[in-house]
Scaffold this motif. Structure first.
Motif, PDB file in Angstrom:
ATOM      1  N   VAL A   1       0.025  12.221  -9.039  1.00  0.00           N
ATOM      2  CA  VAL A   1      -1.428  12.078  -8.971  1.00  0.00           C
ATOM      3  C   VAL A   1      -1.926  12.747  -7.686  1.00  0.00           C
ATOM      4  O   VAL A   1      -1.332  12.547  -6.622  1.00  0.00           O
ATOM      5  CB  VAL A   1      -1.809  10.578  -8.980  1.00  0.00           C
ATOM      6  CG1 VAL A   1      -3.305  10.396  -8.770  1.00  0.00           C
ATOM      7  CG2 VAL A   1      -1.370   9.932 -10.291  1.00  0.00           C
ATOM      8  N   PRO A   2      -3.003  13.540  -7.736  1.00  0.00           N
ATOM      9  CA  PRO A   2      -3.565  14.120  -6.507  1.00  0.00           C
ATOM     10  C   PRO A   2      -3.915  13.027  -5.501  1.00  0.00           C
ATOM     11  O   PRO A   2      -4.262  11.902  -5.894  1.00  0.00           O
ATOM     12  CB  PRO A   2      -4.813  14.855  -6.994  1.00  0.00           C
ATOM     13  CG  PRO A   2      -4.556  15.120  -8.447  1.00  0.00           C
ATOM     14  CD  PRO A   2      -3.747  13.958  -8.937  1.00  0.00           C
ATOM     15  N   ILE A   3      -3.853  13.348  -4.231  1.00  0.00           N
ATOM     16  CA  ILE A   3      -4.069  12.349  -3.178  1.00  0.00           C
ATOM     17  C   ILE A   3      -5.428  11.668  -3.313  1.00  0.00           C
ATOM     18  O   ILE A   3      -5.540  10.435  -3.165  1.00  0.00           O
ATOM     19  CB  ILE A   3      -3.910  12.985  -1.782  1.00  0.00           C
ATOM     20  CG1 ILE A   3      -2.427  13.286  -1.534  1.00  0.00           C
ATOM     21  CG2 ILE A   3      -4.453  12.056  -0.696  1.00  0.00           C
ATOM     22  CD1 ILE A   3      -2.135  13.923  -0.195  1.00  0.00           C
ATOM     23  N   ASP A   4      -6.478  12.428  -3.601  1.00  0.00           N
ATOM     24  CA  ASP A   4      -7.807  11.812  -3.684  1.00  0.00           C
ATOM     25  C   ASP A   4      -7.885  10.786  -4.821  1.00  0.00           C
ATOM     26  O   ASP A   4      -8.520   9.731  -4.688  1.00  0.00           O
ATOM     27  CB  ASP A   4      -8.891  12.882  -3.844  1.00  0.00           C
ATOM     28  CG  ASP A   4      -8.697  13.747  -5.080  1.00  0.00           C
ATOM     29  OD1 ASP A   4      -7.547  13.907  -5.515  1.00  0.00           O
ATOM     30  OD2 ASP A   4      -9.704  14.266  -5.601  1.00  0.00           O
ATOM     31  N   ILE A   5      -7.195  11.085  -5.933  1.00  0.00           N
ATOM     32  CA  ILE A   5      -7.170  10.132  -7.050  1.00  0.00           C
ATOM     33  C   ILE A   5      -6.325   8.908  -6.683  1.00  0.00           C
ATOM     34  O   ILE A   5      -6.687   7.764  -6.992  1.00  0.00           O
ATOM     35  CB  ILE A   5      -6.613  10.792  -8.325  1.00  0.00           C
ATOM     36  CG1 ILE A   5      -7.453  12.010  -8.715  1.00  0.00           C
ATOM     37  CG2 ILE A   5      -6.559   9.794  -9.467  1.00  0.00           C
ATOM     38  CD1 ILE A   5      -8.896  11.700  -9.021  1.00  0.00           C
TER      39      ILE A   5
ATOM     40  N   VAL B   1       0.842  -1.207   0.000  1.00  0.00           N
ATOM     41  CA  VAL B   1       0.000   0.000   0.000  1.00  0.00           C
ATOM     42  C   VAL B   1       0.872   1.249   0.000  1.00  0.00           C
ATOM     43  O   VAL B   1       0.650   2.190  -0.775  1.00  0.00           O
ATOM     44  CB  VAL B   1      -0.942   0.004   1.223  1.00  0.00           C
ATOM     45  CG1 VAL B   1      -1.722   1.324   1.309  1.00  0.00           C
ATOM     46  CG2 VAL B   1      -1.902  -1.180   1.161  1.00  0.00           C
ATOM     47  N   ALA B   2       1.889   1.259   0.862  1.00  0.00           N
ATOM     48  CA  ALA B   2       2.781   2.421   0.961  1.00  0.00           C
ATOM     49  C   ALA B   2       3.546   2.645  -0.336  1.00  0.00           C
ATOM     50  O   ALA B   2       3.710   3.783  -0.792  1.00  0.00           O
ATOM     51  CB  ALA B   2       3.752   2.218   2.121  1.00  0.00           C
ATOM     52  N   ASP B   3       4.003   1.559  -0.958  1.00  0.00           N
ATOM     53  CA  ASP B   3       4.796   1.655  -2.183  1.00  0.00           C
ATOM     54  C   ASP B   3       3.970   2.229  -3.337  1.00  0.00           C
ATOM     55  O   ASP B   3       4.436   3.117  -4.069  1.00  0.00           O
ATOM     56  CB  ASP B   3       5.327   0.269  -2.549  1.00  0.00           C
ATOM     57  CG  ASP B   3       6.339   0.308  -3.681  1.00  0.00           C
ATOM     58  OD1 ASP B   3       7.455   0.795  -3.458  1.00  0.00           O
ATOM     59  OD2 ASP B   3       6.003  -0.148  -4.784  1.00  0.00           O
ATOM     60  N   ILE B   4       2.742   1.745  -3.480  1.00  0.00           N
ATOM     61  CA  ILE B   4       1.874   2.233  -4.552  1.00  0.00           C
ATOM     62  C   ILE B   4       1.477   3.683  -4.306  1.00  0.00           C
ATOM     63  O   ILE B   4       1.497   4.514  -5.223  1.00  0.00           O
ATOM     64  CB  ILE B   4       0.618   1.347  -4.687  1.00  0.00           C
ATOM     65  CG1 ILE B   4       1.015  -0.047  -5.182  1.00  0.00           C
ATOM     66  CG2 ILE B   4      -0.407   1.973  -5.614  1.00  0.00           C
ATOM     67  CD1 ILE B   4      -0.128  -1.037  -5.231  1.00  0.00           C
ATOM     68  N   PHE B   5       1.142   4.009  -3.060  1.00  0.00           N
ATOM     69  CA  PHE B   5       0.746   5.391  -2.744  1.00  0.00           C
ATOM     70  C   PHE B   5       1.879   6.356  -3.057  1.00  0.00           C
ATOM     71  O   PHE B   5       1.654   7.417  -3.668  1.00  0.00           O
ATOM     72  CB  PHE B   5       0.351   5.505  -1.269  1.00  0.00           C
ATOM     73  CG  PHE B   5      -0.046   6.903  -0.867  1.00  0.00           C
ATOM     74  CD1 PHE B   5      -1.302   7.398  -1.167  1.00  0.00           C
ATOM     75  CD2 PHE B   5       0.853   7.732  -0.193  1.00  0.00           C
ATOM     76  CE1 PHE B   5      -1.673   8.687  -0.811  1.00  0.00           C
ATOM     77  CE2 PHE B   5       0.500   9.020   0.162  1.00  0.00           C
ATOM     78  CZ  PHE B   5      -0.769   9.500  -0.146  1.00  0.00           C
ATOM     79  N   ASP B   6       3.092   6.009  -2.684  1.00  0.00           N
ATOM     80  CA  ASP B   6       4.209   6.916  -2.952  1.00  0.00           C
ATOM     81  C   ASP B   6       4.499   7.012  -4.443  1.00  0.00           C
ATOM     82  O   ASP B   6       4.794   8.104  -4.955  1.00  0.00           O
ATOM     83  CB  ASP B   6       5.471   6.466  -2.211  1.00  0.00           C
ATOM     84  CG  ASP B   6       6.616   7.432  -2.413  1.00  0.00           C
ATOM     85  OD1 ASP B   6       6.560   8.553  -1.869  1.00  0.00           O
ATOM     86  OD2 ASP B   6       7.568   7.087  -3.145  1.00  0.00           O
TER      87      ASP B   6
ATOM     88  N   LYS C   1      -8.312   6.674  -4.555  1.00  0.00           N
ATOM     89  CA  LYS C   1      -9.317   5.987  -5.358  1.00  0.00           C
ATOM     90  C   LYS C   1      -8.701   4.789  -6.076  1.00  0.00           C
ATOM     91  O   LYS C   1      -9.291   3.699  -6.120  1.00  0.00           O
ATOM     92  CB  LYS C   1      -9.915   6.962  -6.368  1.00  0.00           C
ATOM     93  CG  LYS C   1     -11.007   6.351  -7.237  1.00  0.00           C
ATOM     94  CD  LYS C   1     -11.545   7.364  -8.243  1.00  0.00           C
ATOM     95  CE  LYS C   1     -12.589   6.718  -9.156  1.00  0.00           C
ATOM     96  NZ  LYS C   1     -13.092   7.671 -10.179  1.00  0.00           N
ATOM     97  N   ILE C   2      -7.508   4.994  -6.624  1.00  0.00           N
ATOM     98  CA  ILE C   2      -6.819   3.912  -7.339  1.00  0.00           C
ATOM     99  C   ILE C   2      -6.474   2.774  -6.382  1.00  0.00           C
ATOM    100  O   ILE C   2      -6.669   1.591  -6.693  1.00  0.00           O
ATOM    101  CB  ILE C   2      -5.544   4.452  -8.015  1.00  0.00           C
ATOM    102  CG1 ILE C   2      -5.909   5.412  -9.147  1.00  0.00           C
ATOM    103  CG2 ILE C   2      -4.681   3.299  -8.551  1.00  0.00           C
ATOM    104  CD1 ILE C   2      -4.726   6.154  -9.738  1.00  0.00           C
TER     105      ILE C   2
END
Length: 474
Positions: free
Chosen positions: A439-443, A421-426, A446-447
């Motif tokens: 990518v904006p945080i909200d997008i 989760v952390a790797d994809i978010f970053d 969502k992903i």
């Protein structure tokens, strides 16, 4: 004090590895042994020839302290003990006998209202008889151990010769315990240095993603920290001290295997490598010349190739043009037949998104297997033996479609699920990637949620990450 109690103390001290825990236990146990109200430990630095005030305890005062250093000389009580390697007692530090060269510094007493009176000091040596510490006990009291002293004149007495001999009898085991603990801490510090150097080595080969490792570590650590505290979402999840160490090492080393991937692939900003594109531009110019293209027609061709070489999404209109150029053959001025786009150029320019071909992407993906193989070369302790496997779990998917092992949910360590989760978010929100916009945080959330709905990421962890807004905590 019976021999059984002394043996219990010795056994307890030997079992401690953490230096701070050991120092705390030494002070507490020895103070209890001789009923001392307070005590301090100084560690000796042989290179600087000075003592570091490392730890203190006091039953009568709830005090905080800052580490400080003093020289090994005759101007202080602890310095004198270290210089002369001599154990001794003082009945009252405000009435020090003339045969001692030092004076008592009463600044602490003035500031705190405490009354330092009797003292016992003993030098501590390692197995080679080198000084490593000075133990200082303060105010032997007549009230029970742990009770506050309220009348320093009547409730504090002198340390006896028996007290001195008793503490001296334990000084050997204290020295061995301290030596082992300091060695253990030095090894830990050395390994921490190795990890930092490894992260720097990876980032020097892949400067485009510089900072990614540290960010993934911070995000992962924060998610785990919140999970450990939250009894509603994760009632059965509890971290031990060793778990935090495993998590730290595995997360910081999760991209270590990138050192086994070609630098050109790691840092590929365009679909064609620079030398390839220069060659293609020369072919395009030659094609334009031998076919008498106008300047505008040549520029259109060149613009198409430049646009196709970008990592942005390859539009269908441009894709069709690349297909058309792939079929173009022409002869140079010597009659040799050339292809405007050879097989490799066409394959690379036809990448729909990003810069990597399937083969190059697999080479990038191989970094996790390299991570596992390289880290397995390290002789990890029994407690840390899971670090290599956990470090390469951040690309595994719960449905078994991930890599490198194709594990399913029940086979993936929870640290790997969190790290994913952390790797994809970053990767989605990083602002330092030249080949894509952040990518904006909200997008991004969502992903990540969509990935969880597809059974790729752990739904509970993703829900926790989003609901608790942990992305705002790092």
């Amino acid at each position: 004090m019976d021999a059984k109690k002394v043996l219990e103390i010795a056994s307890l001290l030997i079992s401690k590895k953490n230096l701070n825990d050991l120092i705390n236990e030494i002070l507490f146990s020895i103070r209890e042994l001789v009923n001392a109200d307070a005590g301090s430990i100084y560690l000796y630095d042989d290179e600087k020839d000075e003592l570091t005030f490392k730890y203190t305890q006091n039953d009568s005062l709830d005090i905080s302290f800052n580490e400080f250093t003093i020289p090994v000389d005759e101007n202080s009580i602890a310095g004198y003990c270290a210089l002369n390697k001599e154990a001794f007692t003082i009945d009252d530090v405000y009435k020090i006998p003339d045969n001692y060269p030092f004076k008592f510094n009463n600044d602490f007493d003035v500031l705190s209202g405490y009354r330092t009176k009797s003292m016992l000091l003993i030098p501590i040596f390692d197995a080679k008889n080198n000084l490593i510490s000075v133990l200082q006990l303060i105010n032997k009291k007549v009230v029970s151990f742990g009770e506050k002293v309220r009348d320093f004149e009547n409730e504090v007495i002198s340390f006896s010769s028996e007290d001195l001999e008793l503490v001296k009898s334990l000084s050997g085991i204290i020295g061995v315990s301290l030596e082992n603990s300091i060695l253990y801490e030095n090894i830990e510090n050395m390994f921490e240095g190795f990890i930092k150097a490894s992260v720097q080595a990876v980032e020097s080969r892949d400067p485009i993603t510089k900072g990614h490792t540290e960010r993934v570590y911070r995000i992962t650590h924060k998610i785990i920290e919140e999970m450990d505290k939250d009894e509603e979402f994760f009632p059965d999840f509890k971290m031990r001290d060793i778990d935090w160490k495993i998590l730290k090492y595995a997360t910081l080393l999760h991209d270590f295997g990138k050192i086994g991937v070609r630098e050109a692939v790691l840092m590929k900003p365009k679909k064609l490598y620079d030398d390839q594109f220069e060659k293609l531009k020369m072919k395009a110019r030659l094609y334009a010349c031998v076919n008498n293209l106008t300047k505008e027609e040549y520029q259109d061709l060149l613009n198409d190739l430049i646009r196709a070489n970008e990592p942005s999404l390859l539009e269908s209109e441009l894709s069709e043009k690349i297909d058309k150029y792939y079929k173009v053959k022409f002869k140079d001025c010597y009659g040799e037949e050339l292809e405007l786009l050879d097989d490799n150029e066409y394959k690379q320019l036809s990448v729909k998104k990003g810069t990597l071909t399937n083969e190059e992407r697999k080479e990038i993906e191989s970094h996790v297997l390299h991570t596992y193989e390289y880290l397995n070369k390290i002789p990890w302790t029994k407690e840390l033996k899971e670090v290599p496997k956990i470090a390469c779990l951040h690309h595994e998917k719960l449905d078994g479609s991930g890599y490198p092992f194709g594990l399913k949910s029940e086979e993936i360590h929870i640290f790997g699920k969190v790290m994913a989760v952390a790797d994809i978010f970053d990767a989605l929100t990083a602002k330092d990637r030249p080949y894509k916009r952040a990518v904006p945080i909200d997008i991004a959330l969502k992903i990540i949620k969509e990935e969880a709905d597809k059974e790729k990421l752990d739904k509970k962890i993703v829900e926790f990450f989003i609901t608790k807004k942990i992305y705002n905590m790092v």
